[in-house]
Each structure stands twice: as C-alpha cells, then as structure tokens.
Scaffold this motif. Structure first.
Motif, PDB file in Angstrom:
ATOM      1  N   TYR A 167       0.834  -1.211   0.000  1.00 22.83           N
ATOM      2  CA  TYR A 167       0.000   0.000   0.000  1.00 22.83           C
ATOM      3  C   TYR A 167       0.864   1.256   0.000  1.00 22.83           C
ATOM      4  CZ  TYR A 167      -3.066   3.716   1.561  1.00 22.83           C
ATOM      5  OH  TYR A 167      -3.739   4.911   1.658  1.00 22.83           O
ATOM      6  N   TYR A 168       1.882   1.293   0.868  1.00 21.79           N
ATOM      7  CA  TYR A 168       2.762   2.457   0.925  1.00 21.79           C
ATOM      8  C   TYR A 168       3.518   2.635  -0.399  1.00 21.79           C
ATOM      9  CZ  TYR A 168       2.354   3.911   5.834  1.00 21.79           C
ATOM     10  OH  TYR A 168       1.903   4.412   7.024  1.00 21.79           O
ATOM     11  N   HIS A 170       2.337   1.825  -3.450  1.00 25.37           N
ATOM     12  CA  HIS A 170       1.415   2.350  -4.453  1.00 25.37           C
ATOM     13  C   HIS A 170       0.884   3.732  -4.073  1.00 25.37           C
ATOM     14  CE1 HIS A 170       1.455  -1.234  -6.906  1.00 25.37           C
ATOM     15  NE2 HIS A 170       1.202  -1.984  -5.844  1.00 25.37           N
ATOM     16  N   ARG A 171       0.705   3.985  -2.767  1.00 25.28           N
ATOM     17  CA  ARG A 171       0.124   5.265  -2.332  1.00 25.28           C
ATOM     18  C   ARG A 171       1.159   6.375  -2.250  1.00 25.28           C
ATOM     19  NH1 ARG A 171      -1.638   9.473  -1.345  1.00 25.28           N
ATOM     20  NH2 ARG A 171      -3.351  10.117  -0.004  1.00 25.28           N
TER      21      ARG A 171
END
Length: 332
Positions: A167-168, A170-171
């Motif tokens: 997630y980190y 991609h975000r």
C-alpha cells in the motif's frame, strides 16, 4: 571521459543502511555481507540488546527500539540512512505465548518503520515468511498469490506487513521489498522461538549428545533454506533495480523435508544418531497450517534467484560448522 575518482565507489558510498533486530538469526550475517559490499561504516547494526564483543568491534552498533519513534527517526536523520532493513520481530511460538508483545513489536513497530521510511524517502526491506500462509492456503506448493488466513499473531502480522508495504509503495511511492523466507537454518545463532527451530537444534544435539527429542511429528514437511542462500537472496533483492521488480513480495525456496528426512541424512554421517518424538501441540498446529513447499518461479524469473544448497549440502555444512564450533568451545 576520465573521472578523478572511482565513480562506482562514489555511488556505493551514497547508501547507508540500518538493520533493526540485528542480533537475531539473520542480522549479523547480512551486516557482514553488506559491509563487504558497501563499506564497513555504511552499515549500522542495531538492537535492544547488548552485542557480544566480536560484533561490537566489527563495525557501527546503535541501541535502537523500534517502538520509540523519535529515537529511531533521530538515528535515521543523524546517520543519513538510505536503506532500512527491518528484522525486529517476535517469532511464531513466542508470539502465541505473548500476543500483546507480538502485536506491539510486529505491528506497531512496522508502522513506525514505514512512516519514518516514507517521511525520509528511505528504501525498506521487511522479511515475511511461510507463516503468512494459513490452513486454507494451497500447501504443496504455496503460490505467491493465494488465500492467506494465518492462525498465529506472527502470521497475521506478516500478512499485514506485506499489504501495508505494498500500500505504501502504491500510495506514497515507497521502495518496499519483501521476501517470504522458508525456515532458515544456521549454525551461528541460537533459535529464537520459531516453529522450524528443530532443524537447527537437531544438529547441535547430534554433535553433542547423539540423541534428540523432536517437538514436531516425523512426517511434518516444511520448506527450509540454509542461511547462506537466504542472505544471498536478501542481498540480491536489495541490489535489484526497482524497475525489474514487478512484485513487492516474493516467495523464495530451496528444499522441503521432514524431521525424518533430516534424521536420515544426518545418520549418513553419524550412523548412531537417534531421534525420538514428543509432539508439542502448539507448534505442531502451527506447522500443520503452513505450506509444505513454496513456489518461487517469479523470483527466479524477475531477479535471477537460484538456491545453491539442497538437503545433503545443508547437512554437510551444518555438521561441519557445529562440530568446529563445539571443538573451539571445548578448547577454550
């Protein structure tokens, strides 16, 4: 064009590493490899324990508690850290006996690592393991993408780490890298409360007493790897160009065996060695929920992973190291 200095060494010097939980099974060995590759003073080993003298004098060591966000951030800033290798963890069997501690270290500590890395544009390596799979996952072999429903706090935290890291990435664009380790076998460190620890303990028992009581069933098949392969795989994933890594989490595999398989291989060298079985229901239940083998074709395709040690080479290497270490202790 001729440069007035060694360009490759210049770029290498831009990388500064810190390894959390560095006094565990893998940290000291990886530190040695990284210092050989990137320079002694570019790799800081850290832990919440006092290091043995030979570790303390071999290069930079810092006390670092991953639950202390401010202290960890100060270390990162003051030492111009660019790579954070996060080995701090409470292992599977210990985690089941102290869930509160496992949650704090394995989940809250991870959040601190990811937030600091994102804030200061670090690259991050966080290991996962076979513990990230559960009883509903395919077991022979377990693919990289499948149902993951672990039944230990250790496994839940590892799935959480994989997903949060991705997630980190991609975000926020965090360069997050993760390997799912099988059981790691090493002669140089003491077992730390993992379910696969029998495969380390058995060699010390074979050399010292000639007998061993195993806490898993004789037919419990699990994926395993010799530490030299594990450390080399970790160095390779750290060095791989980001654009060659379509995945952020990879399985890596070498061999799978049962306690009985391992016993028979040891008996080829030590024919009088005897093993008995006294099954620990907690660790057996954990082992039964884990894969019997890992499918790792993506790692072999994307960054050229290839193991060197099979079961026979593992046994020869472990018996040699354990026997030599035991002789040195007796001599002293």
């Amino acid at each position: 064009m001729d440069f007035p200095f060694n360009v490759s060494l210049y770029f290498i010097s831009l990388f500064f590493f810190i390894i959390t939980g560095g006094l565990g099974q893998l940290g000291v060995g990886l530190t040695k490899l990284l210092r050989e590759q990137f320079g002694k003073n570019n790799v800081i080993l850290s832990d919440i324990r006092k290091p043995p003298n030979h570790v303390y004098h071999n290069g930079p060591f810092i006390f670092s508690d991953i639950l202390d966000f401010k202290n960890l951030e100060e270390i990162v800033v003051n030492n111009n850290i660019s790579w954070l290798v996060h080995y701090s963890a409470v292992l599977s069997a210990v985690g089941e006996s102290n869930v509160t501690l496992a949650k704090e270290v394995n989940i809250t500590g991870l959040h601190n690592i990811l937030d600091i890395a994102t804030k200061h544009a670090l690259r991050v390596f966080v290991p996962s393991t076979i513990g990230a799979f559960g009883p509903s996952s395919p077991r022979d072999p377990a693919p990289e993408l499948c149902v993951q429903r672990p039944r230990t706090i250790y496994g839940v935290a590892k799935v959480h780490a994989e997903l949060m890291g991705e997630y980190y990435h991609h975000r926020y664009g965090l360069d997050f890298r993760c390997l799912r380790y099988p059981g790691i076998i090493s002669a140089d460190s003491q077992p730390g409360g993992g379910t696969t620890d029998y495969a380390v303990q058995i060699f010390h028992a074979a050399v010292k007493s000639g007998c061993f009581e195993c806490y898993l069933r004789r037919d419990t098949r699990l994926p395993m790897m010799y530490i030299d392969d594990c450390l080399r795989a970790t160095l390779e994933i750290l060095e791989a160009p980001a654009e060659t890594l379509p995945s952020r989490t990879y399985n890596i595999s070498a061999m799978s065996f049962t306690p009985h398989d391992l016993t028979q291989e040891i008996q080829k060298v030590l024919p009088d060695f005897q093993v008995t079985y006294n099954v620990d229901p907690v660790r057996q239940a954990i082992a039964d929920s884990w894969p019997m083998a890992l499918e790792d074709s993506a790692a072999r395709r994307d960054w050229g992973w290839k193991h060197e040690y099979d079961l026979s080479e593992l046994v020869q290497a472990m018996l040699t190291h354990v026997t030599t270490g035991n002789q040195l202790v007796q001599a002293n």
